[in-house]
Design a protein around this motif. Structure first.
Motif, PDB file in Angstrom:
ATOM      1  N   UNK A 287      -4.223  -0.634  -0.766  1.00  0.00           N
ATOM      2  CA  UNK A 287      -5.277   0.337  -0.055  1.00  0.00           C
ATOM      3  C   UNK A 287      -5.766   0.012   1.046  1.00  0.00           C
ATOM      4  N   UNK A 288      -6.079  -1.481   1.192  1.00  0.00           N
ATOM      5  CA  UNK A 288      -6.653  -2.079   2.398  1.00  0.00           C
ATOM      6  C   UNK A 288      -5.663  -1.809   3.556  1.00  0.00           C
ATOM      7  N   UNK A 289      -4.406  -2.182   3.063  1.00  0.00           N
ATOM      8  CA  UNK A 289      -3.380  -2.062   4.412  1.00  0.00           C
ATOM      9  C   UNK A 289      -3.158  -0.418   4.887  1.00  0.00           C
TER      10      UNK A 289
ATOM     11  N   UNK B 238       6.798   6.360 -10.865  1.00  0.00           N
ATOM     12  CA  UNK B 238       7.687   5.536 -10.204  1.00  0.00           C
ATOM     13  C   UNK B 238       6.910   4.137 -10.117  1.00  0.00           C
ATOM     14  N   UNK B 239       5.501   4.026  -9.933  1.00  0.00           N
ATOM     15  CA  UNK B 239       4.788   2.939  -9.940  1.00  0.00           C
ATOM     16  C   UNK B 239       4.921   2.106 -11.221  1.00  0.00           C
ATOM     17  N   UNK B 240       4.736   3.130 -12.417  1.00  0.00           N
ATOM     18  CA  UNK B 240       4.437   2.391 -13.774  1.00  0.00           C
ATOM     19  C   UNK B 240       5.817   1.659 -14.195  1.00  0.00           C
ATOM     20  N   UNK B 241       6.991   2.401 -13.656  1.00  0.00           N
ATOM     21  CA  UNK B 241       8.115   1.704 -14.238  1.00  0.00           C
ATOM     22  C   UNK B 241       8.607   0.544 -13.275  1.00  0.00           C
ATOM     23  N   UNK B 242       8.123   0.670 -12.144  1.00  0.00           N
ATOM     24  CA  UNK B 242       8.076  -0.508 -11.202  1.00  0.00           C
ATOM     25  C   UNK B 242       7.346  -1.572 -11.862  1.00  0.00           C
ATOM     26  N   UNK B 243       6.148  -1.423 -11.917  1.00  0.00           N
ATOM     27  CA  UNK B 243       5.264  -2.427 -12.344  1.00  0.00           C
ATOM     28  C   UNK B 243       5.859  -3.106 -13.678  1.00  0.00           C
ATOM     29  N   UNK B 244       6.333  -2.315 -14.707  1.00  0.00           N
ATOM     30  CA  UNK B 244       6.538  -2.661 -16.098  1.00  0.00           C
ATOM     31  C   UNK B 244       8.008  -3.626 -15.757  1.00  0.00           C
ATOM     32  N   UNK B 245       8.820  -3.279 -14.962  1.00  0.00           N
ATOM     33  CA  UNK B 245      10.178  -3.867 -14.638  1.00  0.00           C
ATOM     34  C   UNK B 245       9.768  -5.397 -13.907  1.00  0.00           C
ATOM     35  N   UNK B 246       8.948  -5.351 -12.994  1.00  0.00           N
ATOM     36  CA  UNK B 246       8.714  -6.606 -12.146  1.00  0.00           C
ATOM     37  C   UNK B 246       8.019  -7.595 -13.074  1.00  0.00           C
ATOM     38  N   UNK B 247       7.240  -7.025 -14.158  1.00  0.00           N
ATOM     39  CA  UNK B 247       6.660  -8.130 -15.128  1.00  0.00           C
ATOM     40  C   UNK B 247       7.384  -8.277 -16.285  1.00  0.00           C
TER      41      UNK B 247
ATOM     42  N   UNK C 290      -4.920   7.721 -11.662  1.00  0.00           N
ATOM     43  CA  UNK C 290      -3.700   7.454 -10.763  1.00  0.00           C
ATOM     44  C   UNK C 290      -3.769   7.301  -9.582  1.00  0.00           C
ATOM     45  N   UNK C 291      -2.734   7.142  -8.724  1.00  0.00           N
ATOM     46  CA  UNK C 291      -2.748   6.421  -7.470  1.00  0.00           C
ATOM     47  C   UNK C 291      -3.131   7.473  -6.395  1.00  0.00           C
ATOM     48  N   UNK C 292      -2.890   8.529  -6.434  1.00  0.00           N
ATOM     49  CA  UNK C 292      -3.234   9.701  -5.605  1.00  0.00           C
ATOM     50  C   UNK C 292      -4.721   9.813  -5.505  1.00  0.00           C
TER      51      UNK C 292
ATOM     52  N   UNK D  80       2.374   6.777   3.358  1.00  0.00           N
ATOM     53  CA  UNK D  80       1.929   5.385   3.924  1.00  0.00           C
ATOM     54  C   UNK D  80       1.679   4.456   2.460  1.00  0.00           C
ATOM     55  N   UNK D  81       0.553   5.012   1.857  1.00  0.00           N
ATOM     56  CA  UNK D  81       0.087   4.358   0.728  1.00  0.00           C
ATOM     57  C   UNK D  81       0.965   4.168  -0.508  1.00  0.00           C
ATOM     58  N   UNK D  82       1.805   5.106  -0.610  1.00  0.00           N
ATOM     59  CA  UNK D  82       2.873   5.095  -1.707  1.00  0.00           C
ATOM     60  C   UNK D  82       3.910   3.987  -1.441  1.00  0.00           C
ATOM     61  N   UNK D  83       4.153   3.968  -0.211  1.00  0.00           N
ATOM     62  CA  UNK D  83       5.219   2.912   0.233  1.00  0.00           C
ATOM     63  C   UNK D  83       4.521   1.458  -0.060  1.00  0.00           C
ATOM     64  N   UNK D  84       3.457   1.253   0.393  1.00  0.00           N
ATOM     65  CA  UNK D  84       2.474   0.081   0.414  1.00  0.00           C
ATOM     66  C   UNK D  84       2.374  -0.326  -0.932  1.00  0.00           C
ATOM     67  N   UNK D  85       2.129   0.563  -1.834  1.00  0.00           N
ATOM     68  CA  UNK D  85       1.934   0.343  -3.164  1.00  0.00           C
ATOM     69  C   UNK D  85       3.192  -0.132  -4.045  1.00  0.00           C
ATOM     70  N   UNK D  86       4.157   0.515  -3.893  1.00  0.00           N
ATOM     71  CA  UNK D  86       5.535   0.494  -4.317  1.00  0.00           C
ATOM     72  C   UNK D  86       6.127  -0.964  -4.029  1.00  0.00           C
ATOM     73  N   UNK D  87       5.774  -1.323  -2.807  1.00  0.00           N
ATOM     74  CA  UNK D  87       6.144  -2.664  -2.318  1.00  0.00           C
ATOM     75  C   UNK D  87       5.399  -3.744  -2.961  1.00  0.00           C
ATOM     76  N   UNK D  88       4.205  -3.543  -3.308  1.00  0.00           N
ATOM     77  CA  UNK D  88       3.281  -4.590  -4.044  1.00  0.00           C
ATOM     78  C   UNK D  88       3.297  -4.554  -5.318  1.00  0.00           C
ATOM     79  N   UNK D  89       3.888  -3.461  -6.343  1.00  0.00           N
ATOM     80  CA  UNK D  89       3.822  -3.456  -7.508  1.00  0.00           C
ATOM     81  C   UNK D  89       4.443  -4.797  -8.117  1.00  0.00           C
ATOM     82  N   UNK D  90       3.476  -5.402  -8.900  1.00  0.00           N
ATOM     83  CA  UNK D  90       4.041  -6.750  -9.474  1.00  0.00           C
ATOM     84  C   UNK D  90       4.025  -8.047  -8.764  1.00  0.00           C
TER      85      UNK D  90
END
Length: 223
Positions: free
Chosen positions: A23-25, A114-123, A47-49, A72-82
């Motif tokens: 968010x801050x980015x 997309x965020x949920x699956x990425x977060x679970x996978x990265x952890x 949700x993220x939106x 932009x936020x979707x990209x930033x958060x996807x990159x930071x998930x996990x």
């Protein structure tokens, strides 16, 4: 009892730090002031939106800005998930114990898929669950009972065979609307004060996952 449904943010994983980072980015790029972690924790759950819209509104941006800032936020958060989140203590052994006992497990989250699956996978939690119902899986999301009904149909279970574990009033309302049991963790992002007793209270509170046993009698609080 054969199905346990889990909320994600604030229940299984502490995601507030990395959501705040993203968010801050996004806000910094838009020349808007940053938000602090306590505010972010109170906004999580829809949700993220919705989270982005709340942050932009708090920063004084016009509503139309949420649409242009989303990519932009979707990209930033996807990159930071996990990257700056952590699995809460006791989650991994609990999931392993429940799987060994034959429970079917699912995640019910308002976070986008997309965020949920990425977060679970990265952890390394993705394989623990039979199903993920995200905020954009259906045309409704929590607290609509259709989210639970979809999960129970997929897992071939009846409402009396299921329990929802969450952290918020949204989770409590979801379970009550769907006619299933509900236990709430003490460590989450509740957004509003939760009733501890009375007809609107959850069936139990969980102080630590080591002490959570879904076979326990209804309305027997763990605290």
């Amino acid at each position: 009892m054969k199905v346990i449904l889990f909320d994600l943010d604030g229940t299984l994983i502490d995601t507030a730090p990395e959501l705040g980072d993203a968010l801050n980015l996004t806000l910094r790029r838009a020349d808007l002031p940053p938000v602090d972690a306590d505010l972010v924790r109170g906004w999580i759950g829809d949700g993220a939106r919705a989270l982005l819209a709340k942050a932009l509104s708090h920063a004084g941006a016009p509503p139309a800005k949420a649409l242009s800032a989303w990519n932009e936020f979707a990209w930033d958060y996807a990159d930071r998930c996990g990257t700056n989140s952590r699995v809460f203590d006791g989650v991994r052994p609990l999931l392993a114990r429940l799987r060994a006992q034959g429970f079917r497990l699912a995640v019910l989250t308002n976070k986008e898929a997309g965020f949920a699956h990425r977060l679970l996978a990265r952890h390394d939690l993705a394989e623990a669950f039979d199903l993920v119902v995200a905020g954009d899986t259906l045309n409704v999301k929590k607290p609509h009972p259709g989210v639970v009904q979809h999960a129970l149909t997929a897992l071939q279970a009846e409402p009396h065979e299921a329990l929802l574990v969450g952290d918020s009033l949204t989770d409590l309302r979801t379970a009550r609307a769907a006619g299933i049991g509900v236990w709430l963790v003490r460590h989450g992002y509740p957004q509003a004060e939760l009733p501890a007793t009375g007809p609107d209270a959850p069936d139990g509170f969980i102080a630590h996952f080591d002490d959570f046993h879904p076979q326990a009698a209804p309305r027997m609080a763990i605290a």
